[in-house]
Design an enzyme around this catalytic site. Structure first.
Site, short mmCIF file in Angstrom:
data_model
loop_
_atom_site.label_atom_id
_atom_site.label_comp_id
_atom_site.label_asym_id
_atom_site.label_seq_id
_atom_site.Cartn_x
_atom_site.Cartn_y
_atom_site.Cartn_z
N GLY A 217 0.77 -1.24 0.00
CA GLY A 217 0.00 0.00 0.00
C GLY A 217 0.79 1.28 0.00
N GLU B 36 3.81 -6.61 1.92
CA GLU B 36 3.57 -7.02 0.53
C GLU B 36 3.64 -5.80 -0.38
OE1 GLU B 36 -0.38 -8.52 0.92
OE2 GLU B 36 0.26 -10.42 1.79
N GLY C 40 4.23 -3.52 -3.59
CA GLY C 40 4.26 -3.67 -5.04
C GLY C 40 4.73 -2.38 -5.68
N ARG C 41 3.84 -1.40 -5.63
CA ARG C 41 4.07 -0.11 -6.30
C ARG C 41 5.39 0.54 -5.89
NH1 ARG C 41 -0.26 2.91 -8.09
NH2 ARG C 41 -1.61 1.71 -6.70
N ARG D 295 -4.50 3.12 -15.83
CA ARG D 295 -4.72 3.79 -14.55
C ARG D 295 -5.47 5.12 -14.65
NH1 ARG D 295 -1.10 5.52 -11.64
NH2 ARG D 295 -2.05 4.95 -9.68
N CYS E 15 -11.05 4.55 -29.01
CA CYS E 15 -12.37 5.15 -29.23
C CYS E 15 -13.21 5.10 -27.96
CB CYS E 15 -13.04 4.37 -30.37
SG CYS E 15 -14.53 5.12 -30.92
N GLU E 16 -12.74 5.81 -26.94
CA GLU E 16 -13.44 5.94 -25.65
C GLU E 16 -13.05 7.31 -25.11
OE1 GLU E 16 -15.42 3.66 -24.21
OE2 GLU E 16 -14.95 1.97 -25.53
C1 LIG Z 1 -3.39 -8.20 -0.94
C2 LIG Z 1 -2.51 -7.17 -1.55
N1 LIG Z 1 -1.24 -7.10 -1.12
C3 LIG Z 1 -0.37 -6.20 -1.63
C4 LIG Z 1 -0.79 -5.31 -2.63
C5 LIG Z 1 0.23 -4.35 -3.17
O1 LIG Z 1 -0.13 -3.04 -2.97
P1 LIG Z 1 0.86 -1.88 -3.39
O2 LIG Z 1 1.23 -2.07 -4.80
O3 LIG Z 1 0.04 -0.66 -3.17
O4 LIG Z 1 2.04 -1.94 -2.46
C6 LIG Z 1 -2.10 -5.34 -3.07
C7 LIG Z 1 -2.57 -4.35 -4.04
O5 LIG Z 1 -3.53 -3.67 -3.89
C8 LIG Z 1 -2.98 -6.32 -2.55
O6 LIG Z 1 -4.24 -6.42 -2.98
#
Ligand SMILES: Cc1ncc(COP(=O)(O)O)c(C=O)c1O
Length: 413
Positions: A239, A273, A275-276, A313, A343-344
């Site tokens: 997150g 966890e 990601g971004r 996004r 075309c949107e």
């Molecule tokens: C269960 C879960 N874990 C981790 C993430 C990774 O989130 P982020 O990319 O915001 O760190 C997500 C993405 O929404 C998720 O659904």
């Protein structure tokens, strides 16, 4: 020749390399800086210092094999949001005990495979799923490692479409129901309670909600101890946001410090966890201007060869990305709508955005596109998926080739 654009986030995404890439693989194309990915991972990892921790990279942000393999080599674990992502992690060398599986609606065949693999944790989202999992594991004569995804009813203060921690969201079980569910887990010999999982949303740029969620999970872990249930890990989810506008975002160090503070003396592994924050700023979408049109009294449109099919996004949740010419021309900036060719009407990257003068054929980059970019690409309008390129120092290589129309049509019967 005009000067190269300021490529602040990643010095490796240099104008000359981007031009060479566009010349050889054409546009639109995703370009990632491998070293920026490594650095972002290490920064988070090191922020924990001596605190026992596990980083499960959220593959949903970017599951290119070369990216996943890279993170695997650094020692990362993985958060999979589908069995496809579980297989990606396995193919990239991860072992099952480095993988957690999340998902609000897992089919029984998927749960069964996850049990057979003996993943680090299956994050369970409902009493019904818990029951299915218990029966599947019992049928196999084995014990499933379970983490319960709890919903703490905390507002992540992010975009509503990427908030997951409110009672009104479909994710997890209400935190006040969790203690009883853990008691139920304790009574099922085919289930082993290994963790508490919490994930309140994505692109979160204020740390308070993340800290409060971590505190709530920690309090639950203490309550479970009183109930005689000892879990192995607290999974605080992902997150942490990035600064899409080029401004400031909370640092990984400050984020980790808040989580560690929230966990206090709990003394078990702290998992996250992300990601971004690992891949977001490390990637750009490289695109060309295909048309510019302006009529008296009307808006000025700069039309790109990339659209919502490549980067969804902005259309999906009004996301803002910086957009810059690879080699800015001199002259006064002009305002315009920067749009895709689809075309949107939602296929627009920016409205009334100031941009240095551009001409048809100019190369632009859409910044911070390394997360939730290529993975969300679609073939709408029979547009083949864009290629992905990885830069490593001064060289680059294609890590996913451009889809051809034959690839795309090969599934049709
Ligand atoms: C269960 C879960 N874990 C981790 C993430 C990774 O989130 P982020 O990319 O915001 O760190 C997500 C993405 O929404 C998720 O659904």
């Amino acid at each position: 020749m005009p000067p190269a654009a300021d490529t602040d986030a990643s010095a490796a995404l240099r104008a000359d390399l981007l031009e060479a890439i566009a010349g050889q693989v054409d546009t639109p194309a995703y370009v990632y800086d491998g070293e920026a990915i490594d650095a972002a991972y290490r920064q988070l990892d090191e922020a924990f210092g001596p605190v026992p921790h596990a980083i499960h990279y959220a593959m949903k942000a970017n599951s290119a094999l070369a990216v996943v393999r890279r993170l695997q080599a650094l020692g990362s674990g993985f958060d999979a949001n589908s069995m496809g992502e579980v297989d990606v992690a396995l193919r990239c060398g991860a072992v099952p005990r480095q993988i957690v599986l999340t998902g609000v609606g897992k089919r029984s065949d998927e749960l069964d495979r996850a049990v057979a693999l003996d993943l680090q944790a299956i994050n369970v989202e409902s009493p019904g799923e818990l029951d299915r999992l218990a029966r599947l594991a019992a049928d196999r004569g084995t014990v499933a490692r379970v983490a319960l995804r709890v919903n703490p009813d905390i507002d992540a203060q992010s975009h509503p479409h990427i908030s997951t921690g409110l009672r009104s969201n479909k994710f997890g079980v209400p935190i006040d129901a969790a203690r009883a569910l853990f008691q139920a887990i304790k009574t099922r010999p085919s289930l082993s309670p290994v963790g508490i999982h919490i994930h309140i949303g994505s692109q979160i740029t204020t740390l308070d909600p993340l800290e409060r969620a971590a505190e709530a999970a920690t309090a639950l872990a203490h309550a479970l101890r009183e109930d005689g249930i000892a879990i192995e890990q607290l999974d605080f989810g992902g997150g942490l946001g990035i600064a899409y506008d080029g401004g400031a975002a909370p640092s990984p160090e400050a984020y980790v410090q808040r989580l560690v503070r929230a966990a206090g003396d709990i003394g078990i592994t702290l998992a996250i966890e992300p990601g971004r924050v690992i891949v977001g700023a490390a990637g750009v979408l490289l695109t060309r201007v295909v048309d510019i049109k302006q009529f008296p009294g009307a808006r000025r449109f700069i039309v790109l060869d990339a659209g919502m099919t490549e980067l969804m996004r902005p259309a999906l949740y009004s996301a803002v990305h910086r957009i810059e010419p690879v080699r800015p021309r001199t002259g006064s900036p002009e305002a315009g709508d920067i749009v895709g060719p689809i075309c949107e009407s939602t296929d627009a990257f920016a409205r009334d955005r100031l941009l240095p003068p551009v001409e048809v054929g100019d190369l632009l980059v859409i910044r911070d596109a390394g997360a939730y970019g290529a993975v969300m690409g679609s073939t709408y309008l029979r547009r083949p998926l864009a290629p992905e390129v990885l830069i490593e120092r001064d060289s680059w290589r294609v890590i996913r080739r451009r889809q051809t129309l034959d690839d795309l049509l090969s599934l049709d019967v």
